[in-house]
Design a protein around this motif. Structure first.
Motif, PDB file in Angstrom:
ATOM      1  N   SER A  62       0.834  -1.211   0.000  1.00 20.66           N
ATOM      2  CA  SER A  62       0.000   0.000   0.000  1.00 20.66           C
ATOM      3  C   SER A  62       0.862   1.253   0.000  1.00 20.66           C
ATOM      4  O   SER A  62       0.540   2.245  -0.668  1.00 20.66           O
ATOM      5  N   ALA A  63       1.982   1.220   0.745  1.00 23.31           N
ATOM      6  CA  ALA A  63       2.877   2.371   0.807  1.00 23.31           C
ATOM      7  C   ALA A  63       3.523   2.637  -0.550  1.00 23.31           C
ATOM      8  O   ALA A  63       3.656   3.782  -0.976  1.00 23.31           O
TER       9      ALA A  63
ATOM     10  N   GLN B 246       2.917   5.989  -3.051  1.00 24.58           N
ATOM     11  CA  GLN B 246       4.032   6.829  -3.519  1.00 24.58           C
ATOM     12  C   GLN B 246       4.226   6.682  -5.031  1.00 24.58           C
ATOM     13  O   GLN B 246       5.343   6.802  -5.538  1.00 24.58           O
ATOM     14  N   ARG B 247       3.136   6.408  -5.722  1.00 22.36           N
ATOM     15  CA  ARG B 247       3.136   6.303  -7.192  1.00 22.36           C
ATOM     16  C   ARG B 247       4.091   5.232  -7.709  1.00 22.36           C
ATOM     17  O   ARG B 247       4.781   5.392  -8.718  1.00 22.36           O
ATOM     18  N   GLY B 248       4.143   4.141  -6.981  1.00 26.55           N
ATOM     19  CA  GLY B 248       4.871   2.980  -7.479  1.00 26.55           C
ATOM     20  C   GLY B 248       6.336   2.898  -7.110  1.00 26.55           C
ATOM     21  O   GLY B 248       7.041   1.990  -7.570  1.00 26.55           O
ATOM     22  N   PHE B 249       6.843   3.803  -6.272  1.00 25.99           N
ATOM     23  CA  PHE B 249       8.249   3.732  -5.873  1.00 25.99           C
ATOM     24  C   PHE B 249       8.413   4.163  -4.428  1.00 25.99           C
ATOM     25  O   PHE B 249       7.879   5.185  -3.995  1.00 25.99           O
TER      26      PHE B 249
ATOM     27  N   LEU C 251       6.905  -0.862  -7.936  1.00 23.13           N
ATOM     28  CA  LEU C 251       5.757  -1.710  -8.222  1.00 23.13           C
ATOM     29  C   LEU C 251       5.972  -2.399  -9.558  1.00 23.13           C
ATOM     30  O   LEU C 251       6.358  -1.752 -10.539  1.00 23.13           O
ATOM     31  N   ALA C 252       5.770  -3.691  -9.603  1.00 18.37           N
ATOM     32  CA  ALA C 252       5.929  -4.431 -10.858  1.00 18.37           C
ATOM     33  C   ALA C 252       4.803  -4.061 -11.811  1.00 18.37           C
ATOM     34  O   ALA C 252       3.676  -3.768 -11.397  1.00 18.37           O
TER      35      ALA C 252
END
Length: 290
Positions: free
Chosen positions: A223-224, A228-231, A276-277
């Motif tokens: 979730s974190a 943070q927009r995937g990073f 995020l993958a």
């Protein structure tokens, strides 16, 4: 109706005077709410929520101010002043809260803060505070289950770790080798019961253990990263303080969570952090249970 001293009461306004309102205390008589505490819009016959305590002449008095603690609470309070009889704590009301010398574990110092229990002297009917907390904790065997979530108040440091108050009723211990953040007396946290020993002592963890704990940490980390927009700029070299500040978990829990998400191909571990993958927009993330 009986007034609850040192607590909130809903009382009827029975009289208005130049210096405030009189409230119906039933068998305790009329109780003054001084003019400085009277909010707009109230009139005779209305019910008003007030905190009832004793003024400097030991008379019942009401206020709409909210104290930092009420009778039956543990609270970290600052010493406003001292005299030959004891210390006086700032608890957010006009009259300070008295701590007799006999209720101090060591002589209290003006300006310092102490964890105390607010109670009533049943003989004098006076509200006072005590730093001798052990005598206000239950001696009965704790009813908690393993891994049960509880509310804890950090009490004091010991040779083994941190002594804590569990659910306002029992004493517990968080072992020093399981503390991954700075703790201070008076901190209020969530804890998890590791075990209740045969002698009634409670071992507390700051994070849930086992599979449930790992799943909680994995979901929190995922979730974190999404938030943070995937990073997320955290990795194995990040300090425990950095990790706790961003995620509220230990470095050990962070590494387990990251490893689990990586194995499930939900994240990519780069030198500068976690990403995020890539996945189909319509595909929802689901943490696999073990």
């Amino acid at each position: 109706m009986h007034i609850i001293l040192g607590d909130y009461n809903n009382l009827e306004i029975v009289k208005r005077v130049s210096f405030g309102l009189y409230l119906d205390g039933d068998e305790d008589g009329e109780i003054l709410l001084p003019a400085r505490y009277v909010p707009d819009g109230y009139d005779i016959g209305d019910i008003i929520k007030v905190f009832v305590y004793l003024d400097n002449e030991e008379r019942l008095v009401a206020t709409t101010e909210e104290p930092l603690a009420k009778v039956g609470d543990f609270a970290l309070l600052r010493v406003a002043w001292t005299n030959d009889y004891g210390a006086f704590l700032d608890w957010g009301l006009l009259k300070d809260l008295f701590v007799p010398f006999s209720e101090q574990e060591g002589k209290m110092v003006k300006g310092n803060s102490y964890l105390v229990y607010v109670t009533i002297d049943r003989k004098s009917y006076r509200i006072y505070a005590s730093a001798r907390l052990d005598k206000f904790l239950s001696r009965t065997k704790p009813p908690y289950e393993t891994d049960e979530e509880v509310d804890i108040i950090v009490w004091r440091r010991t040779d083994l770790g941190w002594k804590v108050i569990v659910n306002g009723n029992h004493s517990g211990l968080v072992f020093a080798n399981e503390v991954f953040r700075d703790l201070k007396t008076g901190d209020r946290l969530k804890g998890y019961v590791k075990r209740v020993r045969t002698d009634g002592k409670i071992d507390i963890a700051l994070q849930r253990h086992g599979v449930a704990g790992d799943d909680d940490s994995s979901m929190r980390l995922l979730s974190a990263i999404e938030a943070q927009r995937g990073f997320l700029p955290l990795n194995d070299n990040s300090s425990p303080d950095e990790i706790y500040s961003m995620l509220g978990m230990s470095k050990k829990a962070f590494k387990r969570a990251a490893g689990k998400l990586y194995k499930q191909r939900l994240i990519i571990i780069d030198d500068d952090g976690l990403r995020l993958a890539a996945r189909r927009p319509d595909k929802q993330i689901k943490i696999k249970e073990r």
